[in-house]
Design an enzyme around this catalytic site. Structure first.
Site, mmCIF file in Angstrom:
data_model
loop_
_atom_site.group_PDB
_atom_site.id
_atom_site.type_symbol
_atom_site.label_atom_id
_atom_site.label_comp_id
_atom_site.label_asym_id
_atom_site.label_seq_id
_atom_site.Cartn_x
_atom_site.Cartn_y
_atom_site.Cartn_z
ATOM 1 C CG ASP A 95 62.328 25.644 10.240
ATOM 2 O OD1 ASP A 95 63.216 26.215 10.897
ATOM 3 O OD2 ASP A 95 61.624 26.230 9.400
ATOM 4 C CD GLU A 117 57.386 28.731 13.054
ATOM 5 O OE1 GLU A 117 58.386 28.251 12.506
ATOM 6 O OE2 GLU A 117 57.310 29.929 13.378
ATOM 7 C CD GLU A 131 66.173 26.034 7.033
ATOM 8 O OE1 GLU A 131 66.167 25.689 5.831
ATOM 9 O OE2 GLU A 131 67.070 26.742 7.524
ATOM 10 C CG HIS A 212 69.356 33.926 7.302
ATOM 11 N ND1 HIS A 212 69.106 32.593 7.476
ATOM 12 C CD2 HIS A 212 68.232 34.566 7.705
ATOM 13 C CE1 HIS A 212 67.886 32.433 7.987
ATOM 14 N NE2 HIS A 212 67.342 33.621 8.129
ATOM 15 N NE ARG A 214 72.311 25.977 6.548
ATOM 16 C CZ ARG A 214 73.453 25.733 7.172
ATOM 17 N NH1 ARG A 214 74.352 24.984 6.614
ATOM 18 N NH2 ARG A 214 73.678 26.220 8.362
ATOM 19 C CG HIS A 244 72.586 35.261 9.623
ATOM 20 N ND1 HIS A 244 73.551 34.335 9.903
ATOM 21 C CD2 HIS A 244 71.439 34.774 10.137
ATOM 22 C CE1 HIS A 244 73.011 33.325 10.569
ATOM 23 N NE2 HIS A 244 71.719 33.570 10.722
HETATM 24 C C1 UD1 Z 1 70.153 28.667 11.204
HETATM 25 C C2 UD1 Z 1 69.029 27.715 10.829
HETATM 26 C C3 UD1 Z 1 67.991 28.427 9.980
HETATM 27 C C4 UD1 Z 1 67.511 29.693 10.655
HETATM 28 C C5 UD1 Z 1 68.705 30.551 10.988
HETATM 29 C C6 UD1 Z 1 68.240 31.767 11.729
HETATM 30 C C7 UD1 Z 1 69.601 25.362 10.466
HETATM 31 C C8 UD1 Z 1 69.995 24.338 9.497
HETATM 32 N N1 UD1 Z 1 69.530 26.618 10.015
HETATM 33 O O1 UD1 Z 1 70.868 29.005 10.016
HETATM 34 O O2 UD1 Z 1 66.873 27.556 9.805
HETATM 35 O O3 UD1 Z 1 66.665 30.379 9.763
HETATM 36 O O4 UD1 Z 1 69.612 29.801 11.814
HETATM 37 O O5 UD1 Z 1 69.205 32.708 11.878
HETATM 38 O O6 UD1 Z 1 69.361 25.077 11.615
HETATM 39 N N2 UD1 Z 1 77.326 32.289 13.527
HETATM 40 C C9 UD1 Z 1 78.064 33.005 14.444
HETATM 41 N N3 UD1 Z 1 77.432 33.529 15.532
HETATM 42 C C10 UD1 Z 1 76.102 33.403 15.737
HETATM 43 C C11 UD1 Z 1 75.335 32.678 14.782
HETATM 44 C C12 UD1 Z 1 75.957 32.114 13.682
HETATM 45 O O7 UD1 Z 1 79.263 33.144 14.281
HETATM 46 O O8 UD1 Z 1 75.582 33.920 16.732
HETATM 47 C C13 UD1 Z 1 78.000 31.707 12.325
HETATM 48 C C14 UD1 Z 1 78.880 30.508 12.687
HETATM 49 O O9 UD1 Z 1 80.008 30.528 11.866
HETATM 50 C C15 UD1 Z 1 77.995 29.329 12.312
HETATM 51 C C16 UD1 Z 1 77.302 29.887 11.075
HETATM 52 O O10 UD1 Z 1 77.025 31.248 11.392
HETATM 53 O O11 UD1 Z 1 78.740 28.165 12.058
HETATM 54 C C17 UD1 Z 1 76.062 29.177 10.635
HETATM 55 O O12 UD1 Z 1 75.147 29.012 11.693
HETATM 56 P P1 UD1 Z 1 74.033 27.835 11.590
HETATM 57 O O13 UD1 Z 1 73.208 27.877 12.826
HETATM 58 O O14 UD1 Z 1 74.675 26.547 11.233
HETATM 59 O O15 UD1 Z 1 73.177 28.247 10.328
HETATM 60 P P2 UD1 Z 1 72.354 29.546 10.028
HETATM 61 O O16 UD1 Z 1 72.668 29.923 8.637
HETATM 62 O O17 UD1 Z 1 72.510 30.541 11.100
HETATM 63 N N1 UDP Z 2 65.860 39.871 13.905
HETATM 64 C C1 UDP Z 2 66.605 40.507 14.910
HETATM 65 N N2 UDP Z 2 67.742 41.192 14.554
HETATM 66 C C2 UDP Z 2 68.151 41.284 13.262
HETATM 67 C C3 UDP Z 2 67.399 40.627 12.246
HETATM 68 C C4 UDP Z 2 66.263 39.916 12.613
HETATM 69 O O1 UDP Z 2 66.244 40.436 16.087
HETATM 70 O O2 UDP Z 2 69.174 41.920 13.005
HETATM 71 C C5 UDP Z 2 64.680 39.073 14.292
HETATM 72 C C6 UDP Z 2 63.438 39.258 13.453
HETATM 73 O O3 UDP Z 2 62.615 40.289 13.963
HETATM 74 C C7 UDP Z 2 62.783 37.882 13.538
HETATM 75 C C8 UDP Z 2 63.939 36.944 13.705
HETATM 76 O O4 UDP Z 2 65.044 37.730 14.121
HETATM 77 O O5 UDP Z 2 61.972 37.766 14.701
HETATM 78 C C9 UDP Z 2 64.248 36.242 12.398
HETATM 79 O O6 UDP Z 2 65.434 35.537 12.534
HETATM 80 P P1 UDP Z 2 66.229 34.956 11.300
HETATM 81 O O7 UDP Z 2 65.993 35.815 10.092
HETATM 82 O O8 UDP Z 2 67.617 34.757 11.774
HETATM 83 O O9 UDP Z 2 65.599 33.518 11.124
HETATM 84 P P2 UDP Z 2 64.322 32.904 10.371
HETATM 85 O O10 UDP Z 2 63.110 33.643 10.832
HETATM 86 O O11 UDP Z 2 64.560 33.029 8.908
HETATM 87 O O12 UDP Z 2 64.340 31.481 10.790
#
Ligand code: UD1
Ligand code: UDP
Length: 382
Positions: A95, A117, A131, A212, A214, A244
Site C-alpha cells: 500500500d 497483500e 495507505e 513511524h 503519518r 525510522h
Molecule cells: C513509507 C510508506 C509507509 C510504510 C513505510 C515503511 C508511503 C506513503 N508510506 O513511509 O506506508 O509503512 O514507508 O517504512 O508510501 N528516509 C531516509 N532514508 C530511508 C528511508 C526514508 O532518509 O532509507 C527519509 C527521507 O527523508 C524520506 C522520508 O524518510 O523523504 C519519508 O519516506 P517516505 O517513503 O516518503 O515515507 P515513510 O514515512 O517512510
Molecule cells: N524492521 C526492520 N528493522 C527495524 C524495524 C523494523 O527490519 O529497525 C522490519 C520489521 O521486522 C518488519 C518491517 O521492517 O518486517 C516493518 O517495516 P515498517 O515498520 O517500516 O513498515 P510497515 O510494516 O509499517 O509498512
C-alpha cells in the site's frame, strides 16, 4: 513469461524477497526486479541481506519527500522501464506510494497487475493515511489478488472487483521463518547478534518500540514520546527504539527522548537484528503493519499505537491490542503487562493467523496457472 516486481520501501522489500527468490529460480519466468528507491538506506539494508541485486533502480528518494513529488517521480520513471522490459505482468506489494504509482503506470500501459497483500481494509481513508487509499487503488487496477487472509479475501469479494482472488498467507511469514531459521542454525550469526546487543541489561525487561505512521505525526508522536518517558521511570524496564529515518519521526523522538538512561534510540536495524530483538523482547510497542504480523509468532504481547488496524486477525486471536497514541492509555497497558502475570500470560500465546511460510510458493504456482491450495491457519502443508 516476463514478470517485473516493483517495490521501493523497507517492508515491501522484506515481503517481496521470498517472491523474488522463488521466481528467480524458475527458468519459465524471466524476472526483473525494479526498485524505485522510495527508501534509500532502509531499502539497501534489506536488499543486501536477502541478496537481491535490482536490475533497475529509479533512485527517486528525496529527503523529506512529498507524496505528490514521489508519486510523480515513480509514475514517470515507469514509462522507460515498461518500454524497455515489455513485461507480461507487474507484481507490486501492499500500500505504499511506490505500489500505487507503479500500479497506475502499469494500468496506463494495460499491463496486468498482481497485488501481493491485497484486500487489507480499515474502510477509513484517514487511517492509515495514505495507505488505505493506495491499497484500494491498486486493488481496483489488479487482476490477480493475493490476499493474505480469508478476511482480506472477503473484502475484495464484497467490493466485486475484477479478477481472481487467492488466499496465500502473508509473505512476511515466509521471510520471518527464513530469518528465524538462519539465526537459530548459524552460531556465528547468533553470537554476533548477542555481542551487538550486549549493552542491553538482561535483568531488565526489554520493551521494543517502532513508530513511524503519518497519521501519528504531531499529537500522536507527542503522546507516544510522553508515554515512553513515563514508562522509562520504572527501573525494571529498558526501552529500545530503532528510529525510522523519516525526519518527521526523528525530530520529535530525539527531542523528547534523548539522554534518558534506559531509553536507547538507535538507527534502523537490519532484519536479522530486528527479528532477534522481537524474540528477546518482553513487550512490543508498534504502529508498524509488518511487526503486527510478525510478533505473534514469538508469543510476545503487542500493543499497537493506532486507533484502528487493517490487521484485526491477531487482535481477535488475543495476542495484539490496540492502545492508540494517548499517553495514559499506553502507560496503563504497559504497566498492566509488567505487573500482572495473568494478564501477560493471556496475551502471550504463540498463534500466528497471518501465514504458514508458503505464500511465495502459492503466488508462484498461481502465476503459472497451476492449481493452488489456499492458506488456512492451522492447516499443515505437505
Ligand atoms: C513509507 C510508506 C509507509 C510504510 C513505510 C515503511 C508511503 C506513503 N508510506 O513511509 O506506508 O509503512 O514507508 O517504512 O508510501 N528516509 C531516509 N532514508 C530511508 C528511508 C526514508 O532518509 O532509507 C527519509 C527521507 O527523508 C524520506 C522520508 O524518510 O523523504 C519519508 O519516506 P517516505 O517513503 O516518503 O515515507 P515513510 O514515512 O517512510
Ligand atoms: N524492521 C526492520 N528493522 C527495524 C524495524 C523494523 O527490519 O529497525 C522490519 C520489521 O521486522 C518488519 C518491517 O521492517 O518486517 C516493518 O517495516 P515498517 O515498520 O517500516 O513498515 P510497515 O510494516 O509499517 O509498512
Amino acid at each position: 513469461m516476463r514478470v517485473i516486481c516493483v517495490f521501493g520501501t523497507r517492508p515491501e522489500a522484506i515481503k517481496m524477497a521470498p517472491v523474488v527468490s522463488r521466481l528467480r529460480r524458475d527458468p519459465l519466468i524471466q524476472t526483473t526486479v525494479c526498485v524505485t528507491g522510495q527508501h534509500r538506506e532502509m531499502l539497501t539494508q534489506v536488499l543486501d541481506l536477502f541478496d537481491i541485486t535490482p536490475d533497475i533502480n529509479l533512485d527517486v528518494m528525496v529527503a523529506g519527500q512529498t507524496l505528490n513529488g514521489l508519486s510523480a517521480r515513480v509514475l514517470s520513471g515507469m514509462d522507460d522501464v515498461f518500454n524497455s522490459i515489455r513485461p507480461d505482468r507487474v507484481l507490486v506489494h501492499g500500500d505504499t506510494t511506490t505500489t500505487m504509482a507503479a500500479s497506475l503506470a502499469a494500468f496506463h500501459w494495460r499491463i496486468p497487475i498482481g497485488h501481493v497483500e491485497a484486500g487489507l481494509r480499515t474502510y477509513d481513508l484517514k487511517h492509515p493515511f495514505p495507505e488505505e487509499m493506495n491499497r484500494r487503488i491498486v486493488d481496483v487496477a489488479a487482476d490477480l489478488h493475493f490476499a493474505p487472509t480469508t478476511l482480506a479475501a472477503s473484502h475484495l469479494a464484497s467490493e466485486q472487483l475484477a479478477g481472481r482472488i487467492l488466499v496465500t498467507g502473508n509473505t512476511v511469514i515466509d521471510a520471518l521463518q527464513e530469518a528465524v531459521a538462519k539465526i537459530k542454525n548459524t552460531p556465528r550469526l547468533r553470537e554476533s547478534l548477542e555481542k551487538q546487543f550486549s549493552f542491553l541489561d538482561s535483568t531488565r525487561r526489554l520493551i521494543l518500540v517502532t513508530a513511524h505512521r503519518r497519521e501519528n505525526f504531531g499529537a500522536g508522536f507527542e503522546g507516544i514520546c510522553e508515554a515512553l518517558a513515563r514508562i522509562a521511570e520504572r527501573s525494571d524496564v529498558e526501552i529500545l527504539y530503532p528510529v525510522h529515518r523519516n525526519p518527521n519521526v526523528t525530530g520529535p523522538v530525539f527531542t523528547h527522548l534523548s539522554g534518558r538512561g534506559n531509553i536507547h534510540l538507535i538507527d534502523p536495524l537490519s532484519y536479522y537484528q530486528f527479528v532477534y530483538l522481537m524474540e528477546r523482547a518482553f513487550i512490543i510497542l508498534t504502529d508498524s503493519g509488518g511487526v503486527q504480523e510478525e510478533a505473534p509468532t514469538f508469543g510476545k504481547p503487542v500493543l499497537v499505537l493506532r486507533s484502528v488496524t487493517e490487521r484485526p486477525e491477531a487482535v481477535a486471536a488475543g495476542t495484539v491490542r490496540l492502545v492508540g497514541t494517548n499517553s495514559a492509555a499506553i502507560v496503563e497497558a504497559v504497566m498492566t503487562l509488567c505487573d500482572d502475570p495473568a494478564a501477560y500470560a493471556r496475551f502471550a500465546q504463540a498463534v500466528n493467523p497471518y501465514g504458514d511460510g508458503h505464500a511465495a510458493e502459492r503466488i508462484h504456482a498461481s502465476l503459472l496457472g497451476r492449481p493452488v491450495e489456499a492458506f488456512e491457519p492451522g492447516r499443515r502443508v505437505a
